[in-house]
Scaffold this motif. Structure first.
Motif: not given
Length: 283
Positions: A145-160
């Motif tokens: 029901s909520v199509p707009v979703v933003l995820v913050d990935v707080h990580a060191e490695a660019t591959s992660d």
């Protein structure tokens, strides 16, 4: 097509970071037509953690949701903040008993429903639960029901970060990276319609090392004697990403890097005709 513009502000560092947000954001929101503002605020208080006063400064400036990272519990006042609002988020892949909300469900300025959450990476960072399974679990809570979703990935490695972007492609509107304080030049729309950037950069003083005085960092590095890494002062810059999203489908239409340095900031504050244009104006 009317899109929802989301401004995601990279790691706000100390007083200089809060000041540049407080000065620029109230002017950028109406000029760029920004519907939702999210920022990573885990370094807002003296370079580590978040206090009540710092939280209030960012809210007053126009920030709608704040994500945190590995420094989420660095200041004891975070527990009071959690008691007062559900719009300051601890990472979703901390243990289940960790204090604080892991998900924010909000309405953008145009009434669009949106969801925000963050996860921590595991490479070169303290042990945490699986970010991929945590993201799956939170998306199950959000539902369709909520199509707009933003995820913050707080990580060191660019591959992660790249792996999580690919894993969530087509299921969220944007996967945007924080933590390294250095903006990457890999912003793009993935094949499934998810906006991605490994790191949106740091908002704060750029005359130091990741926002800290370089003389303090250099001395500690050369001597191996620990010292306090004071927050730097000069060359404040607002870094982030501006993502335009189709509110009906949740698919990203565009992503643009945002980097406003001292000269551009003065143009914004002085209403100069040469002030930075909306990065998405040419869509």
């Amino acid at each position: 097509m009317a899109t929802l513009k989301i401004l995601f502000i990279g790691d706000v560092v100390g007083g200089p970071g809060r000041k540049v947000v407080s000065q620029l954001l109230p002017r950028l929101i109406p000029r760029w037509g920004i519907g939702l503002v999210v920022c990573n605020a885990e370094n807002a208080a003296g370079g580590s953690g978040l206090t009540l006063r710092c939280h209030e400064e960012l809210v007053d400036a126009g920030v709608d949701v704040m994500t945190m990272g590995d420094h989420v519990y660095r200041k004891d006042e975070i527990h009071q903040i959690f008691d007062r609002t559900d719009r300051v988020l601890r990472p979703a892949n901390l243990p289940p008993d960790a204090p604080g909300p892991e998900l924010a469900l909000v309405q953008a300025r145009d009434g669009t429903s949106a969801a925000v959450f963050s996860v921590l990476g595991r490479t070169f960072m303290k042990p945490v639960d699986c970010p991929f399974r945590a993201a799956d679990r939170v998306l199950g809570l959000i539902g369709s029901s909520v199509p707009v979703v933003l995820v913050d990935v707080h990580a060191e490695a660019t591959s992660d970060k790249q792996l999580l972007g690919r894993y969530l492609d087509g299921r969220v509107s944007a996967v945007l990276g924080t933590h390294t304080h250095v903006a990457t030049a890999d912003e793009r729309i993935l094949s499934g319609g998810t906006a991605f950037q490994c790191d949106v950069g740091m908002t704060g003083p750029h005359d130091g090392i990741l926002g800290r005085r370089y003389d303090r960092v250099l001395t500690a590095t050369l001597t191996s004697v620990p010292t306090h890494f004071d927050v730097a002062v000069h060359e404040p810059r607002l870094n982030g990403a501006l993502v335009s999203v189709d509110p009906s489908s949740g698919r990203a239409v565009s992503i643009h890097r945002v980097s406003i340095g001292p000269e551009d900031a003065l143009r914004v504050l002085n209403d100069s005709p040469d002030q930075p244009a909306d990065p998405s104006a040419q869509e």
